[in-house]
Scaffold this active site. Structure first.
Site, PDB file in Angstrom:
ATOM      1  N   ASN A 195      -0.621  -7.132   9.380  1.00  0.00           N
ATOM      2  CA  ASN A 195      -0.354  -5.747   9.020  1.00  0.00           C
ATOM      3  C   ASN A 195      -1.489  -5.265   8.117  1.00  0.00           C
ATOM      4  O   ASN A 195      -2.377  -6.035   7.749  1.00  0.00           O
ATOM      5  CB  ASN A 195       1.018  -5.585   8.363  1.00  0.00           C
ATOM      6  CG  ASN A 195       1.168  -6.383   7.081  1.00  0.00           C
ATOM      7  OD1 ASN A 195       0.238  -6.486   6.278  1.00  0.00           O
ATOM      8  ND2 ASN A 195       2.347  -6.968   6.876  1.00  0.00           N
ATOM      9  N   MET A 196      -1.476  -4.002   7.769  1.00  0.00           N
ATOM     10  CA  MET A 196      -2.600  -3.432   7.028  1.00  0.00           C
ATOM     11  C   MET A 196      -2.787  -4.091   5.666  1.00  0.00           C
ATOM     12  O   MET A 196      -3.930  -4.349   5.242  1.00  0.00           O
ATOM     13  CB  MET A 196      -2.387  -1.930   6.858  1.00  0.00           C
ATOM     14  CG  MET A 196      -3.605  -1.200   6.310  1.00  0.00           C
ATOM     15  SD  MET A 196      -5.062  -1.438   7.352  1.00  0.00           S
ATOM     16  CE  MET A 196      -5.667   0.221   7.493  1.00  0.00           C
ATOM     17  N   SER A 197      -1.686  -4.386   4.990  1.00  0.00           N
ATOM     18  CA  SER A 197      -1.787  -5.037   3.680  1.00  0.00           C
ATOM     19  C   SER A 197      -2.424  -6.415   3.804  1.00  0.00           C
ATOM     20  O   SER A 197      -3.291  -6.794   2.995  1.00  0.00           O
ATOM     21  CB  SER A 197      -0.405  -5.158   3.032  1.00  0.00           C
ATOM     22  OG  SER A 197       0.136  -3.885   2.773  1.00  0.00           O
ATOM     23  N   GLU A 198      -2.006  -7.183   4.811  1.00  0.00           N
ATOM     24  CA  GLU A 198      -2.563  -8.522   5.024  1.00  0.00           C
ATOM     25  C   GLU A 198      -4.041  -8.430   5.394  1.00  0.00           C
ATOM     26  O   GLU A 198      -4.864  -9.246   4.950  1.00  0.00           O
ATOM     27  CB  GLU A 198      -1.780  -9.238   6.125  1.00  0.00           C
ATOM     28  CG  GLU A 198      -0.343  -9.585   5.727  1.00  0.00           C
ATOM     29  CD  GLU A 198       0.527  -9.981   6.903  1.00  0.00           C
ATOM     30  OE1 GLU A 198       1.533 -10.665   6.682  1.00  0.00           O
ATOM     31  OE2 GLU A 198       0.216  -9.584   8.051  1.00  0.00           O
ATOM     32  N   ASP A 264       7.846  -9.189  14.223  1.00  0.00           N
ATOM     33  CA  ASP A 264       8.332 -10.162  15.215  1.00  0.00           C
ATOM     34  C   ASP A 264       8.467  -9.502  16.587  1.00  0.00           C
ATOM     35  O   ASP A 264       8.132 -10.096  17.616  1.00  0.00           O
ATOM     36  CB  ASP A 264       9.693 -10.720  14.784  1.00  0.00           C
ATOM     37  CG  ASP A 264       9.632 -11.518  13.491  1.00  0.00           C
ATOM     38  OD1 ASP A 264       8.521 -11.935  13.116  1.00  0.00           O
ATOM     39  OD2 ASP A 264      10.683 -11.713  12.873  1.00  0.00           O
TER      40      ASP A 264
END
Length: 475
Positions: A195-198, A264
């Site tokens: 995701n964007m944060s990761e 998921d």
């Protein structure tokens, strides 16, 4: 928008990673505890769902694709419960059992559809024999077309480098939902889906799409990946493949209720599509549609083929009266606030005929708005057998939408529409035929809400079954 064709979901997928049980305690909350400034929830419902890698597998199985699941569990009640859930979904388990561990459990306490508290029960997996894990992985990968590694940082993927090597040697694509900031362990994988944060935790703050593309290509080159898919919440998804124009897919979500398990659904849908012959671009577009559906549900959830077909049909047909459940409920709330009388009915409506038209006109005359809930294809098969329906859900809804007497069209995937009716709570619930009120799904909820249940007789001799039999007899 591109026209998307769903694959047949016949290819087998292997999901390997951190499996867990998501447990929900639900109940009303009307007071604060005298012992501490915390709400008191009177638990009236307990629900268990598969979580983590197990939820990815459930998502794949819900699409109808065969799936193997490899993970680590303890020897306890939770492991038994988790195995039962995934096996009931027709997922083949290859669990490594470790009696020194507790199966990971995430307990959520909810009231009025709001999460108040989460309590985690978990042990680290580092002590588990990774040789045994790899043996199970080698058995589980047989006949699989795609491998999905679902990393929640609990230790089941401690040997992920070996897992990637095994899959690459067999020429099987490896998709990874990553965890943490060390992406070097995922080197040589086919696709990563951070995701964007990761993603920003690894590459730094992203300024715009051009900057995202540059940083993604650098990451792909650094770790010898084939592609990168960055999920961006309300900004949709971005698919970056070297040598191709980046694809920035806008979000499909109408209303966001819970993002739990959305990742998921994304990686599970992509894997199931790729295993059945879809291109990566097609698979990501379908997964983006599935993600838009699942965030409109509470808790870790799944998406059916019928729901995806319906959502794709909405976009391609642009109908403002064919609605999903959450959008329908929003529309109904506004109509009720205007003082309009809501009438609701349901059925398969497989082949529209004179009897249907007569029935729907009489139902519409009872109020201001007529909602027609239609059985999905799988729901029709539950009732009518494998040879029905004749017409697919999208076609049936389009035909109903074209009638002047209908106002809003929706669908339901269960055998009966009871839960949908209970959510809508129409002023009048109508059913055609020779039923008694007690036999009609949703009658209790409507009557308890002060509504009416009305039974309308069908036109003699008019039925879809008779039409189908007549056609068969003339062949």
């Amino acid at each position: 928008m591109q026209n998307l064709n769903l694959p047949d979901f016949s290819g087998r997928v292997l999901v390997v990673g951190d499996v867990m049980l998501d447990r929900y305690w639900k109940g009303p909350c009307s007071r604060i505890s005298p012992e501490a400034p915390v709400p008191v929830v009177r638990v009236s419902d307990v629900e268990d769902r598969a979580g983590g890698a197990a939820n990815v597998a459930i998502n794949i199985a819900t699409l109808g694709a065969p799936c193997n699941l490899c993970g680590i569990v303890g020897v306890d009640e939770v492991a038994t419960k988790l195995s039962d859930i995934v096996e009931q979904a027709k997922v083949t388990c290859h669990f490594v059992s470790d009696s020194s561990l507790h199966t990971i459990t995430k307990l959520r306490v909810l009231s009025r559809n709001q999460q108040l508290l989460r309590v985690d029960f978990e042990d680290a997996y580092e002590t588990t024999d990774q040789g045994t894990m790899l043996q199970g992985y080698r058995r589980a990968i047989k006949e699989c077309k795609v491998v999905i590694c679902s990393d929640y940082g609990k230790g089941a993927l401690s040997s992920i480098k070996s897992m990637i090597d095994i899959a690459n040697y067999a020429n099987i694509p490896v998709l990874i939902d990553p965890k943490g900031t060390d992406f070097s362990k995922y080197a040589n994988a086919t696709l990563l889906t951070p995701n964007m944060s990761e993603f920003e935790a690894v590459v730094g703050k992203v300024k715009d799409n051009e900057d995202l593309e540059k940083k993604a290509l650098d990451l792909i080159s650094r770790y010898n990946l084939k592609a990168l898919l960055v999920t961006r919440s309300e900004d949709g998804m971005s698919l970056i493949v070297p040598g191709r124009k980046a694809e920035h897919l806008p979000t499909n979500a109408r209303e966001v209720y819970d993002v739990t398990g959305a990742g998921d659904t994304v990686i599970g849908t992509i894997g199931a599509c790729l295993a059945s012959g879809s291109s990566l671009s097609e698979a990501c577009a379908i997964a983006n549609t599935a993600a838009g559906i699942v965030v409109g549900k509470l808790g870790t959830s799944t998406v059916s083929v019928d729901e995806i077909k319906h959502e794709l049909g909405l976009k391609q047909n642009s109908s403002k009266s064919i609605l999903g459940k959450e959008e329908l409920l929003s529309r109904v709330a506004k109509l009720k606030a205007q003082g309009l009388k809501i009438v609701m009915t349901n059925g398969c409506f497989d082949i529209l005929h004179k009897g249907h038209l007569d029935y729907l006109k009489r139902a519409r005359a009872l109020g201001d708005i007529l909602i027609v809930a239609v059985n999905t294809d799988s729901s029709v098969q539950m009732l009518k057998g494998p040879s029905r329906p004749i017409n697919a859900l999208e076609d049936r809804m389009i035909m109903l939408d074209a009638l002047e007497c209908t106002s809003l069209i929706t669908y339901f995937d269960e055998e009966t529409p009871e839960s949908l009716i209970a959510a809508v709570l129409p002023d009048i619930l109508v059913k055609g035929g020779d039923y008694t009120v007690e036999q009609i799904a949703g009658h209790k909820q409507v009557l308890q809400n002060g509504g009416q249940v009305i039974i309308l007789p069908f036109v003699d001799g008019c039925s879809t079954t008779n039409i189908v039999n007549k056609i068969k007899g003339s062949l």
